[in-house]
Design an enzyme around this catalytic site. Structure first.
Site, PDB file in Angstrom:
ATOM      1  N   VAL A  44      61.006  72.569-116.005  1.00 16.69           N
ATOM      2  CA  VAL A  44      62.182  72.423-115.133  1.00 16.69           C
ATOM      3  C   VAL A  44      61.824  71.560-113.920  1.00 16.69           C
ATOM      4  O   VAL A  44      62.568  70.649-113.526  1.00 16.69           O
ATOM      5  CB  VAL A  44      62.714  73.811-114.694  1.00 16.69           C
ATOM      6  CG1 VAL A  44      63.885  73.652-113.746  1.00 16.69           C
ATOM      7  CG2 VAL A  44      63.104  74.651-115.900  1.00 16.69           C
ATOM      8  N   CYS A  45      60.659  71.827-113.337  1.00 22.32           N
ATOM      9  CA  CYS A  45      60.217  71.055-112.167  1.00 22.32           C
ATOM     10  C   CYS A  45      60.080  69.572-112.507  1.00 22.32           C
ATOM     11  O   CYS A  45      60.418  68.703-111.695  1.00 22.32           O
ATOM     12  CB  CYS A  45      58.877  71.586-111.657  1.00 22.32           C
ATOM     13  SG  CYS A  45      58.922  73.314-111.180  1.00 22.32           S
ATOM     14  N   THR A  46      59.607  69.283-113.706  1.00 17.64           N
ATOM     15  CA  THR A  46      59.450  67.878-114.111  1.00 17.64           C
ATOM     16  C   THR A  46      60.807  67.174-114.092  1.00 17.64           C
ATOM     17  O   THR A  46      60.937  66.052-113.586  1.00 17.64           O
ATOM     18  CB  THR A  46      58.815  67.815-115.516  1.00 17.64           C
ATOM     19  OG1 THR A  46      57.544  68.469-115.460  1.00 17.64           O
ATOM     20  CG2 THR A  46      58.641  66.386-115.990  1.00 17.64           C
TER      21      THR A  46
END
Ligand code: BEZ
Length: 209
Positions: A44-46
């Site tokens: 998700v962070c990517t």
């Protein structure tokens, strides 16, 4: 006590992927979107950091600087940036703070121990040119944020700072606005000579100024 709207965003020094910074000095008189993500090399962070990078022209047009933080090191961030750029087809052009000692995360209360006692949650602080906190958001690790919403809120704040208006539900740049309820009809007539639709005395809709 948690940081609140109207508080001055705490200053700090930190190592980042673009070198050491003193936050207020780095920010200067621009707006800032300061956001935490739980961990490098996570899916998700990517997508979030990649999408933020694609917004760089939108941020510049609004005098906004983006900056991210997690409890990973700058070395880890630098390795991960390659993955973000390759998988999200972008260039990461904003700094990511390395905070393995959690100094910045603690200062901004980005670790919520009942959710996770080591990783930062997904916090967002929008900070204005006077270093005042104007918006806070907190999302859980499993839910990616909507960065288009962050741009929309900045548009609303910049418009309402400069004009005696407020923006209605789901408003987007260019759409009709609400005349500030603090204005009398006489004052409104001076500021909005093209008039308004008076749905109720307290609900006066006018064109985007
Ligand atoms: C993610 O970015 O995909 C993620 C990070 C921490 C926990 C869950 C998901």
């Amino acid at each position: 006590m948690a940081l609140q709207l109207g508080d001055i965003a705490p200053d700090f020094s930190a190592e980042t992927t673009q070198g050491p910074i003193q936050f207020h000095e780095w920010k200067e008189d621009s707006w800032a979107v300061f956001f935490s993500h739980p961990k490098d090399f996570t899916p998700v962070c990517t997508t979030e950091l990649g999408y933020t990078a694609t917004l760089s022209e939108e941020f510049s047009a609004r005098n906004v600087k983006a900056i991210a933080v997690s409890v990973d090191s700058v070395t880890d961030h630098n390795s991960w940036i390659g993955d973000i750029e390759e998988t999200q087809s972008t260039t990461v052009n904003f700094p990511i703070i390395g905070d393995p000692e959690r100094k910045v995360a603690s200062l901004y209360e980005m670790i919520h121990p009942q959710a996770d006692d080591t990783l930062t949650v997904r916090s967002v602080f929008i900070i204005d040119p006077n270093n005042k906190i104007r918006l806070t958001l907190t999302y859980p690790a499993s839910t990616g944020r909507n960065f288009d919403e962050i741009l929309r809120v900045i548009d609303s704040m910049q418009l309402t700072d400069a004009n005696k208006v407020a923006t209605p539900v789901n408003w987007k740049q260019g759409e009709d606005v609400i005349i500030s309820p603090s204005l009398s009809s006489e004052e409104a007539a001076e500021l909005f000579p093209n008039g308004w639709d008076e749905v109720r005395p307290y609900l006066r809709i006018t064109k985007h100024p």
